[in-house]
Design an enzyme around this catalytic site. Structure first.
Site, PDB file in Angstrom:
ATOM      1  N   GLU A 182       0.826  -1.210   0.000  1.00 30.99           N
ATOM      2  CA  GLU A 182       0.000   0.000   0.000  1.00 30.99           C
ATOM      3  C   GLU A 182       0.860   1.260   0.000  1.00 30.99           C
ATOM      4  OE1 GLU A 182      -4.086  -1.034   2.141  1.00 30.99           O
ATOM      5  OE2 GLU A 182      -3.183   0.711   3.035  1.00 30.99           O
ATOM      6  N   HIS A 226       7.452 -27.004  -0.526  1.00 23.58           N
ATOM      7  CA  HIS A 226       6.778 -28.119  -1.199  1.00 23.58           C
ATOM      8  C   HIS A 226       5.638 -27.629  -2.083  1.00 23.58           C
ATOM      9  CE1 HIS A 226       9.041 -31.077   1.241  1.00 23.58           C
ATOM     10  NE2 HIS A 226       9.133 -30.016   2.023  1.00 23.58           N
ATOM     11  N   LYS A 251     -13.148   1.583  -2.182  1.00 24.56           N
ATOM     12  CA  LYS A 251     -14.144   1.867  -1.139  1.00 24.56           C
ATOM     13  C   LYS A 251     -15.290   2.699  -1.720  1.00 24.56           C
ATOM     14  CE  LYS A 251     -11.297   1.692   3.089  1.00 24.56           C
ATOM     15  NZ  LYS A 251     -10.815   2.398   4.260  1.00 24.56           N
TER      16      LYS A 251
HETATM   17  O1  PA5 Z   1      -3.587   1.432   5.797  1.00 22.63           O
HETATM   18  C1  PA5 Z   1      -4.692   1.907   5.621  1.00 22.63           C
HETATM   19  O2  PA5 Z   1      -4.929   3.125   5.744  1.00 22.63           O
HETATM   20  C2  PA5 Z   1      -5.880   1.032   5.252  1.00 22.63           C
HETATM   21  O3  PA5 Z   1      -5.511  -0.285   5.079  1.00 22.63           O
HETATM   22  C3  PA5 Z   1      -6.922   1.081   6.371  1.00 22.63           C
HETATM   23  O4  PA5 Z   1      -6.337   0.695   7.569  1.00 22.63           O
HETATM   24  C4  PA5 Z   1      -8.108   0.183   6.068  1.00 22.63           C
HETATM   25  O5  PA5 Z   1      -8.651   0.502   4.824  1.00 22.63           O
HETATM   26  C5  PA5 Z   1      -9.184   0.328   7.144  1.00 22.63           C
HETATM   27  O6  PA5 Z   1      -9.599   1.646   7.258  1.00 22.63           O
HETATM   28  P1  PA5 Z   1     -10.356   2.185   8.525  1.00 22.63           P
HETATM   29  O7  PA5 Z   1      -9.481   2.038   9.710  1.00 22.63           O
HETATM   30  O8  PA5 Z   1     -10.669   3.606   8.204  1.00 22.63           O
HETATM   31  O9  PA5 Z   1     -11.621   1.357   8.660  1.00 22.63           O
END
Ligand code: PA5
Length: 442
Positions: free
Chosen positions: A285, A306, A420
């Site tokens: 990310e 394996h 999202k």
């Molecule tokens: O790293 C990030 O920002 C994302 O992976 C969020 O943690 C994830 O989308 C969850 O978002 P939220 O904490 O707003 O529910």
């Protein structure tokens, strides 16, 4: 220092002199991070782990974990992505990957709201049928669909079981000022913990997001924070030759330039499986933007030798391995001699499984190097909370520096936001009508 790196199995492909050659650009990226002068600099709260939690908040968090443990046989932890992976990774690493099945004084922990599977959530509820339950709901935005849907279902279950007492069985970890979850928490009177504004989800494991579930599992959160604080001092050093974090960043950049576009995070114990998932989110990310970045993947050895072993040894030359090796296992078992040697294993008599595992690690590193897959081996002495905190911070810092060296903002996630929004539109959320119309024309 709680981590060492063996670059031997990389040197023939990326020699030390070549890594040193790009030191100036890696040091410049490190300065950008530490000076807070780069893109996403309003998300650098994690850089100083000592300042992430006030002493009062930490004490309240420990008291809350005790309260939840006293009233629950099982706690359901609702969250996804950065609001889920770090906590589960730490519990499995520091306590056990079979945490819910081992005998213990602490409640079971079930991680839910990280998918939209009805059978998963139903199975978890069935597993908790005969236990008192509480819920920790974690969402920075407070609006992410998967955890929000799971929490709505769990609220109903809590109300059915506990009536007016349901609210004292919910703890919300969310933004300090906005979001549906905060509004609900205020209205219902849930105990809350704040996710700092300047810490994004995937860098939040050392905030209440990770610390509350980790404390509930009985792991040493102060040790974790102290390891991270020491790693912060180490990683900030501008001396490239003695800073393994910067050398690791340099190596992975050169590997990418040499066409090795997949970083395979490899562990040698099932306790590492979820940490590898956390790493995949952290790097994927943070770096996967503007058509750049290494693709983070993972493997657990010897199990995956394996399945994936053939490809690693001899398939497309796109991979390199970042191996995490733990010095000492938390348990000790040995092979005993057996009369008549029916399975031919007496040559191992007296040898511990830990020793067999370490010899396997050496055998594999040599085989993969010979096959043309280079590796870096990161070793940590044991599975202590201090050393784990050190390692988590090491990777977070490496990721931040690496993102800047790559020329991307390592602290946003526009691609995640895109899915999202599309999901909101296709589910008919008010406010997303225009996007829904656009999507229906595709
Ligand atoms: O790293 C990030 O920002 C994302 O992976 C969020 O943690 C994830 O989308 C969850 O978002 P939220 O904490 O707003 O529910």
């Amino acid at each position: 220092m709680a981590l060492s790196i063996d670059f031997t199995h990389l040197d023939s492909m990326i020699p030390p002199a070549e890594r040193r050659r790009i030191a100036p650009e890696i040091l410049s990226a490190q300065r950008t991070l530490l000076d807070r002068s780069g893109a996403g600099n309003d998300f650098l709260g994690w850089v100083d782990p000592a300042a992430l939690n006030s002493p009062q908040d930490l004490s309240r968090l420990e008291a809350c974990a005790k309260r939840l443990a006293a009233q629950s046989g099982a706690v359901l932890v609702v969250g996804i992505g950065g609001s889920y992976l770090g906590a589960r990774a730490a519990v499995e690493y520091l306590v056990s990957p079979m945490y819910n099945s081992i005998p213990k004084q602490t409640p079971d922990l079930w991680f839910v709201g990280n998918d939209v599977s009805a059978s998963h959530l139903s199975d978890v509820l069935a597993a908790c049928r005969d236990k008192e339950i509480s819920v920790i709901v974690i969402s920075k935005s407070g609006t992410t669909t998967e955890p929000a849907v799971a929490f709505r279902i769990l609220k109903k279950e809590l109300a059915r079981r506990y009536g007016a007492g349901a609210a004292s069985r919910v703890v919300a970890v969310t933004d300090k000022a906005r979001g549906a979850l905060l509004t609900m928490a205020r209205a219902e009177g849930y105990e809350t913990f704040v996710i700092p504004d300047d810490v994004g989800g995937r860098y939040s494991v050392l905030t209440p997001v990770g610390l509350l579930p980790i404390a509930l599992a009985g792991a040493d959160i102060r040790g974790l924070l102290s390891g991270a604080a020491d790693a912060a001092a180490y990683c900030a050093s501008p001396d490239f030759d003695s800073n393994l974090c910067l050398q690791y960043v340099a190596a992975r950049h050169l590997l990418l330039r040499a066409g090795r576009s997949v970083e395979l995070f490899c562990g040698w114990d099932p306790c590492f499986t979820m940490t590898a998932e956390w790493l995949k989110q952290l790097f994927g990310e943070s770096e996967g933007k503007q058509h750049k970045g290494l693709f983070p993947a993972s493997a657990g050895f010897t199990t995956d030798l394996h399945s994936l072993g053939q490809f690693i040894q001899d398939g497309s030359r796109v991979l390199f391995e970042t191996v995490v090796s733990i010095g000492e296992d938390t348990a000790s078992l040995s092979v005993e001699a057996e009369q008549g040697d029916p399975d031919g294993l007496n040559y191992l008599a007296g040898m511990s499984l830990g020793e067999i595992n370490h010899r396997a690690q050496r055998a594999v590193a040599l085989a993969h190097q010979a096959g043309g897959t280079p590796s870096m081996i990161l070793s940590t002495p044991s599975r202590s909370a201090y050393e784990y905190g050190w390692m988590l911070y090491f990777f977070e810092f490496a990721c931040g520096v690496s993102g800047y060296a790559l020329g991307v903002n390592p602290f946003d996630q526009p691609g995640v936001e895109d899915y999202k929004k599309n999901m909101f539109a296709l589910l008919g959320k008010p406010g997303y009508e225009a996007l829904a119309a656009q999507l229906s024309n595709k």
